[in-house]
Design a protein around this motif. Structure first.
Motif, PDB file in Angstrom:
ATOM      1  N   ASP A  28       0.994  -1.460   0.094  1.00 19.70           N
ATOM      2  CA  ASP A  28       0.115  -0.403  -0.139  1.00 19.70           C
ATOM      3  C   ASP A  28       1.133   0.985   0.145  1.00 19.70           C
ATOM      4  N   PRO A  31       2.323   5.832   3.613  1.00 22.67           N
ATOM      5  CA  PRO A  31       1.927   6.310   4.187  1.00 22.67           C
ATOM      6  C   PRO A  31       1.124   5.354   4.660  1.00 22.67           C
ATOM      7  N   GLN A 110      11.599   4.750  -2.635  1.00 25.44           N
ATOM      8  CA  GLN A 110      10.938   6.160  -2.272  1.00 25.44           C
ATOM      9  C   GLN A 110      10.648   6.744  -0.658  1.00 25.44           C
ATOM     10  N   PHE A 113      13.997   7.812  -0.203  1.00 24.30           N
ATOM     11  CA  PHE A 113      14.440   9.294  -1.046  1.00 24.30           C
ATOM     12  C   PHE A 113      13.224  10.238  -1.323  1.00 24.30           C
ATOM     13  N   GLY A 114      12.030   9.712  -1.456  1.00 27.54           N
ATOM     14  CA  GLY A 114      10.770  10.830  -1.767  1.00 27.54           C
ATOM     15  C   GLY A 114      10.476  11.703  -1.217  1.00 27.54           C
ATOM     16  N   PRO A 115       9.155  11.936  -1.069  1.00 24.75           N
ATOM     17  CA  PRO A 115       9.009  13.089   0.121  1.00 24.75           C
ATOM     18  C   PRO A 115       8.190  12.058   1.130  1.00 24.75           C
ATOM     19  N   PRO A 118       4.163  11.996   5.473  1.00 22.72           N
ATOM     20  CA  PRO A 118       2.848  13.329   6.288  1.00 22.72           C
ATOM     21  C   PRO A 118       3.008  13.260   7.559  1.00 22.72           C
TER      22      PRO A 118
END
Lengths: 229, 229
Positions: A28, A31, A110, A113-115, A118
DNA sequence: TGTACATCAGTGAACGCGCGTTCACTGATGTAC
DNA sequence: TGTACATCAGTGAACGCGCGTTCACTGATGTAC
């Protein structure tokens, strides 16, 4: 339901929790990670996880550190498959290992190195020692070329303040580095990362990404390494 | 509470919803987008949003299309600020505009080029006509250089199947493109994207990213454009 | 000009779901005397 | 060897929160005759 007896318990529950977390992230995305979900898969109640990790964020941090370690290991294996004197071969091998790890574990890539997730702030002081190890692989290749006088440094931008700061951190961790080597390592990283992340976000097919990566690794060698004797 | 009368209503509610959604994305990132949150900020109830968008996913799609339009506009403005014959200047201007848009709207950039939102599948057929416009800017610069015989094409990888497919889509949208121009455009894109996305994920300082971008734009020009007469 | 009707843009309650975290607790296992 | 006690690894209930979506409804506004 009663708690299972000792010989029915999972021997390494902390590890099993992380493993299950990775499965969840793979399915998934980062997040979607949830303690309750992990507990369900492990046939355990959610509060039991608190015996191993004090909070969700601490679990995430453990995962990030593990991912960096696995990534560094992959790069080092690629790097070591080629003799030190063969800079070109090492660049190719490290680039190939980088790509392969990213497509093997896209969600981990990810995560690193991704955002940012949250609501999750990565604790740099815990992560830096491990995250540095992968960067050190690239740096060592560039530094070896420099030492051999085969590094083309013309036109490379001067380090700025934050670069010098990072060099300080590298030194503190026992990886003495010259600014120009770091800058070129970052340039190489950025080119590979650009292609890889376009593939992972679905903007590039796997075949196209591989072909372009091959081309870019050649470009990098042409641009930064002196050829011949 | 009764519904507000006509003259107290927001005149463009559909637009206000999108605007509020952007604020939310800017604050909490794309995964934090929620209809109830938007409703709270607009002082309406959540179900009212269904008068304007049939579901959360449709709202996201509208946002993606808007973001692509805004991005393309920024690139076109940069592109148009330099005469057509000045390929180098246009590459620099487009690269600069790309970077500036990305740091001005980091969350929109992530929405377009970052990892997919969990549970959201982008409807390509709705988005492609708009998303193509930004790619077309890069392609047009490369194509102009090629037409003038100033494009260095040696060693560029042959297009693979998926590239040819995309070229088909470009043709269908009225943007005739030669494979080599697309491939070089993608290479440029990937180099710029690599740097930009490392800055957005916090791995590069803004100053360092700018300096490296400048260097990379020079590298690109050296590598792909013949200089002089 | 008045009236019946349709439409538009909302409300408010509810459904069913998921989440992280806390709390008091339990019963098997290990340890000290 | 037996016994008292501490610890360990869990349970199950609960708190308080958020979410997308559906449903029946309402009352102002616009429209047709």
């Amino acid at each position: 339901m009663p708690r299972p007896k000792r010989d029915q318990q999972v021997p390494d529950m902390a590890g099993a929790i992380k493993e299950t977390a990775w499965h969840q992230i793979a399915e998934d995305g980062a997040p979607g990670l949830s303690l309750r979900g992990i507990a369900r898969k492990l046939d355990i109640t959610a509060p039991a996880i608190y015996n191993y990790y004090p909070s969700r964020d601490d679990l995430v941090t453990a995962l990030v550190i593990d991912a960096y370690a696995s990534f560094a290991e992959a790069l080092i294996a690629g790097h070591d498959s080629v003799p030190e004197s063969d800079f070109e071969g090492r660049i190719r091998a490290a680039g190939g290992a980088y790509y392969q790890w990213a497509v093997d574990y896209p969600q981990r890539y990810q995560l690193l190195f991704g955002p940012a997730l949250p609501g999750y702030k990565i604790p740099l002081d815990e992560v830096l020692p491990t995250s540095t190890r992968s960067m050190a692989v690239l740096i060592s290749i560039v530094a070896a070329a420099k030492k051999a006088g085969k590094l083309q440094e013309h036109g490379i931008p001067e380090p700025d303040e934050s670069t010098l700061e990072y060099i300080g951190a590298l030194n503190a961790l026992g990886i003495p580095t010259q600014p120009v080597s770091l800058t070129i390592a970052v340039l190489i990283w950025s080119r590979v990362h650009g292609l890889v992340s376009l593939e992972l976000s679905g903007n590039l097919s796997s075949a196209e990404c591989k072909a372009l990566l091959d081309y870019e690794l050649r470009s990098i060698i042409n641009q930064f390494i002196y050829r011949g004797e």
